[in-house]
Design an enzyme around this catalytic site. Structure first.
Site, PDB file in Angstrom:
ATOM      1  N   ASP A  32     -45.403  23.391  -0.816  1.00 21.72           N
ATOM      2  CA  ASP A  32     -46.661  22.824  -0.317  1.00 21.72           C
ATOM      3  C   ASP A  32     -46.627  21.294  -0.490  1.00 21.72           C
ATOM      4  OD1 ASP A  32     -49.843  24.164  -0.094  1.00 21.72           O
ATOM      5  OD2 ASP A  32     -49.578  21.996  -0.333  1.00 21.72           O
ATOM      6  N   ASN A  88     -55.859  32.727   1.653  1.00 24.94           N
ATOM      7  CA  ASN A  88     -57.205  32.430   2.140  1.00 24.94           C
ATOM      8  C   ASN A  88     -57.385  32.864   3.594  1.00 24.94           C
ATOM      9  OD1 ASN A  88     -57.698  31.116  -0.333  1.00 24.94           O
ATOM     10  ND2 ASN A  88     -56.851  29.195   0.441  1.00 24.94           N
ATOM     11  N   GLN A  95     -59.511  28.491   3.981  1.00 22.84           N
ATOM     12  CA  GLN A  95     -58.334  28.403   4.865  1.00 22.84           C
ATOM     13  C   GLN A  95     -58.445  27.129   5.705  1.00 22.84           C
ATOM     14  OE1 GLN A  95     -57.755  31.731   7.584  1.00 22.84           O
ATOM     15  NE2 GLN A  95     -55.662  31.086   8.082  1.00 22.84           N
ATOM     16  N   HIS A 101     -50.575  32.421   5.707  1.00 19.34           N
ATOM     17  CA  HIS A 101     -49.640  31.976   4.670  1.00 19.34           C
ATOM     18  C   HIS A 101     -50.120  32.491   3.326  1.00 19.34           C
ATOM     19  CE1 HIS A 101     -52.698  28.875   5.327  1.00 19.34           C
ATOM     20  NE2 HIS A 101     -52.657  28.682   4.017  1.00 19.34           N
ATOM     21  N   HIS A 103     -49.918  31.556  -0.710  1.00 20.97           N
ATOM     22  CA  HIS A 103     -49.556  30.560  -1.719  1.00 20.97           C
ATOM     23  C   HIS A 103     -48.905  31.270  -2.903  1.00 20.97           C
ATOM     24  CE1 HIS A 103     -52.336  27.303  -0.177  1.00 20.97           C
ATOM     25  NE2 HIS A 103     -52.930  28.365   0.355  1.00 20.97           N
TER      26      HIS A 103
END
Ligand code: 5GP
Ligand code: ZN
Length: 138
Positions: A32, A88, A95, A101, A103
């Site tokens: 990230d 999310n 989100q 995706h 995390h």
């Protein structure tokens, strides 16, 4: 299917370079760009799905196991003692990129508090009523 206007489609498929941790036929795992802790990674499917409600069956069946694999590697190599898998769905849930995706957030001893909420209160009758409400949508 990919969406050429989607940044995560482009990253997942190698059109835009990224710090890649892992790649296979279905997923790319990248770091990230705004890490919550050292090693914060994102699991990106190579196909475009807006959120978990749209996620294809193959991806859904593989993503948790991959999260575990990445988290275990983080524990071995980064010295974290735990990790959160966070995912999310929708603006109200935080989100910001509308390509599914997950995390993988390494957690360190004495690290800052994250992914926490204050438990509320609900009586059993209320829980029953809410359960019925959700059931009606399944
Ligand atoms: P969300 O809030 O949608 O669950 O998470 C989106 C995450 O993607 C954020 O943590 C944000 O830092 C990260 N992110 C957004 N754009 C990029 C990008 O272009 N590259 C990388 N590596 N991370 C990104
Ligand atoms: Zn996409």
């Amino acid at each position: 299917m990919n969406d050429e206007n989607c940044i995560f489609c482009r990253i997942a498929n190698g059109v835009i370079p990224s710090a890649t941790v892992y790649e296979d036929e279905w997923f790319r795992v990248i770091l990230d760009m705004g890490p919550a802790s050292k090693g914060h990674a994102l699991i990106l499917p190579k196909e475009h799905f807006r959120d978990v409600c749209e996620l294809g069956e193959i991806y859904a069946s593989k993503v948790l196991q991959l999260g575990g694999k990445i988290g275990a590697a983080m524990k071995k190599t980064l010295g974290c003692t735990g990790f959160n898998l966070v995912q999310n769905n929708g603006v109200s849930a935080g989100q910001t990129v509308f390509h599914f995706h997950m995390h993988v957030i390494p957690r360190y001893e004495h690290g800052k508090t994250m992914v926490a909420w204050e438990p509320g209160h609900a009586d059993p009758e209320e829980l029953k009523a809410v359960a019925e409400q959700i059931k009606a949508g399944l």
